[in-house]
Write a protein that holds these residues in place. Structure first.
Motif, PDB file in Angstrom:
ATOM      1  N   THR A  56       5.372   4.338   3.721  1.00  0.00           N
ATOM      2  CA  THR A  56       4.630   4.359   4.979  1.00  0.00           C
ATOM      3  C   THR A  56       3.504   3.337   4.932  1.00  0.00           C
ATOM      4  O   THR A  56       2.857   3.179   3.884  1.00  0.00           O
ATOM      5  N   VAL A  57       3.280   2.655   6.059  1.00  0.00           N
ATOM      6  CA  VAL A  57       2.196   1.676   6.128  1.00  0.00           C
ATOM      7  C   VAL A  57       1.417   1.876   7.417  1.00  0.00           C
ATOM      8  O   VAL A  57       1.983   2.163   8.472  1.00  0.00           O
ATOM      9  N   GLN A  58       0.092   1.752   7.322  1.00  0.00           N
ATOM     10  CA  GLN A  58      -0.784   1.869   8.484  1.00  0.00           C
ATOM     11  C   GLN A  58      -1.892   0.839   8.358  1.00  0.00           C
ATOM     12  O   GLN A  58      -2.372   0.552   7.262  1.00  0.00           O
ATOM     13  N   CYS A  59      -2.281   0.265   9.488  1.00  0.00           N
ATOM     14  CA  CYS A  59      -3.339  -0.736   9.480  1.00  0.00           C
ATOM     15  C   CYS A  59      -4.679  -0.055   9.749  1.00  0.00           C
ATOM     16  O   CYS A  59      -4.814   0.717  10.703  1.00  0.00           O
ATOM     17  N   GLY A  60      -5.664  -0.341   8.905  1.00  0.00           N
ATOM     18  CA  GLY A  60      -6.987   0.240   9.076  1.00  0.00           C
ATOM     19  C   GLY A  60      -8.040  -0.815   9.373  1.00  0.00           C
ATOM     20  O   GLY A  60      -7.729  -1.972   9.646  1.00  0.00           O
ATOM     21  N   LYS A  61      -9.299  -0.401   9.283  1.00  0.00           N
ATOM     22  CA  LYS A  61     -10.418  -1.307   9.539  1.00  0.00           C
ATOM     23  C   LYS A  61     -11.180  -1.659   8.266  1.00  0.00           C
ATOM     24  O   LYS A  61     -12.151  -2.399   8.300  1.00  0.00           O
TER      25      LYS A  61
ATOM     26  N   PRO B 260      12.990  -7.544   4.295  1.00  0.00           N
ATOM     27  CA  PRO B 260      12.590  -6.662   5.397  1.00  0.00           C
ATOM     28  C   PRO B 260      11.129  -6.910   5.750  1.00  0.00           C
ATOM     29  O   PRO B 260      10.289  -7.104   4.868  1.00  0.00           O
ATOM     30  N   PHE B 261      10.835  -6.883   7.043  1.00  0.00           N
ATOM     31  CA  PHE B 261       9.501  -7.255   7.537  1.00  0.00           C
ATOM     32  C   PHE B 261       8.930  -6.115   8.374  1.00  0.00           C
ATOM     33  O   PHE B 261       9.608  -5.550   9.239  1.00  0.00           O
ATOM     34  N   PHE B 262       7.639  -5.786   8.135  1.00  0.00           N
ATOM     35  CA  PHE B 262       6.971  -4.694   8.831  1.00  0.00           C
ATOM     36  C   PHE B 262       5.570  -5.130   9.262  1.00  0.00           C
ATOM     37  O   PHE B 262       4.795  -5.629   8.450  1.00  0.00           O
ATOM     38  N   CYS B 263       5.265  -4.911  10.526  1.00  0.00           N
ATOM     39  CA  CYS B 263       3.937  -5.235  11.036  1.00  0.00           C
ATOM     40  C   CYS B 263       3.476  -4.069  11.913  1.00  0.00           C
ATOM     41  O   CYS B 263       3.891  -3.954  13.079  1.00  0.00           O
ATOM     42  N   PRO B 264       2.650  -3.157  11.389  1.00  0.00           N
ATOM     43  CA  PRO B 264       2.247  -1.967  12.148  1.00  0.00           C
ATOM     44  C   PRO B 264       1.205  -2.280  13.217  1.00  0.00           C
ATOM     45  O   PRO B 264       0.629  -3.362  13.249  1.00  0.00           O
ATOM     46  N   GLU B 265       0.973  -1.301  14.070  1.00  0.00           N
ATOM     47  CA  GLU B 265      -0.017  -1.422  15.141  1.00  0.00           C
ATOM     48  C   GLU B 265      -1.420  -1.523  14.559  1.00  0.00           C
ATOM     49  O   GLU B 265      -1.773  -0.807  13.618  1.00  0.00           O
ATOM     50  N   GLN B 266      -2.226  -2.416  15.106  1.00  0.00           N
ATOM     51  CA  GLN B 266      -3.600  -2.549  14.649  1.00  0.00           C
ATOM     52  C   GLN B 266      -4.483  -1.532  15.367  1.00  0.00           C
ATOM     53  O   GLN B 266      -4.251  -1.206  16.533  1.00  0.00           O
TER      54      GLN B 266
END
Length: 270
Positions: free
Chosen positions: A116-121, A250-256
């Motif tokens: 799992t990946v998530q974009c943070g601050k 494989p490429f993944f770019c989560p929501e900012q």
């Protein structure tokens, strides 16, 4: 009565029974080859009926394209229908996949199982390794695809902005790049309520409101990638000509994250 029906089934040009009939806008019907020959002999761009001389609202090219398309659908309809859905054959290539932490942008937060990946601050890693994405909040999968067929699924939740697909091993990771096939990215990107493929010219595909899981099927040998809406068992987009002499990742770019909220995560499934 039978004689009348036989006459109705004959082409007015060749007087034989219809062969691949084509109906013009005036409602007169002819054999496909007969009307094609009629048009070629007159060397005109207008589709004129041999009987009433009415000019058809459709051009010859449109008439022939429609006819050819109809024949193709009749001949290959089963294969076409199969390609629009997730078949057991595609699902048989599903594989377990993890994320490559060494490639993850420093603002990405990866789960302990690397699924799992998530974009943070907050910057999680100050080290700037050679494989890490510096300016794009992206991460690659650990797999490297040289050949064969591969399938994986990604839960996208209720995110309104993400990108998924594959890229070349050698894509530029130190600059902010456009996610285009010309630069080695074969992806789809969700922006609001629409999906945009990385091909050019760019097309807009309405996104299903309940899209929550994306299936990705990569056929390296056929140089083809397909994206599926798993919940609705529907093809989202297919892109060909993935020509590459190097491994595909494989490429993944989560929501900012936005103001006051955190971006939605991307999770490999199951």
């Amino acid at each position: 009565m039978a004689k009348s029906l036989q006459e109705e089934a004959r082409c007015p040009v060749c007087l034989e029974f219809f062969s691949d009939p084509v109906s013009l806008s005036c409602a007169h019907t002819f054999c496909f080859d007969c009307i094609k020959t009629w048009m070629l002999e007159r060397e005109t761009s207008a589709m004129t009926c041999p009987l009433c001389r009415e000019v058809s609202e459709k051009s010859p090219k449109e008439e022939w394209q429609i006819r050819v398309l109809t024949l193709l659908i009749k001949q290959h309809g089963a294969l076409l229908e199969q390609s629009l859905h997730l078949s057991d054959a595609i699902l048989s290539f599903q594989e377990h996949m993890t994320l490559d932490a060494a490639t993850a942008n420093s603002f990405l937060d990866l789960s302990k199982d690397l699924r799992t990946v998530q974009c943070g601050k907050i910057c999680h890693n100050l080290l700037k390794g050679p494989e890490r994405f510096t300016h794009m909040a992206c991460v690659l999968g650990s797999s490297r695809f040289h050949f064969g067929r591969h399938y994986w699924e990604v839960e996208v939740g209720e995110g309104k902005e993400w990108a998924l697909g594959v890229c070349k091993e050698s894509v530029n990771r130190k600059e902010k790049s456009i996610l285009s096939s010309e630069l080695g990215f074969w992806v789809i990107s969700l922006k609001g309520n629409a999906i945009y493929p990385s091909s050019f010219p760019q097309t807009r595909i309405p996104a299903s409101p309940d899209l929550d899981r994306v299936g990705i099927f990569l056929d390296v040998d056929l140089e083809e990638i397909k994206f599926f809406d798993v919940r609705n068992d529907a093809l989202i987009y297919m892109q060909s000509d993935l020509s590459s002499l190097e491994p595909l990742r494989p490429f993944f770019c989560p929501e900012q994250p936005g103001d006051g909220d955190s971006g939605t995560s991307l999770s490999l499934y199951p």
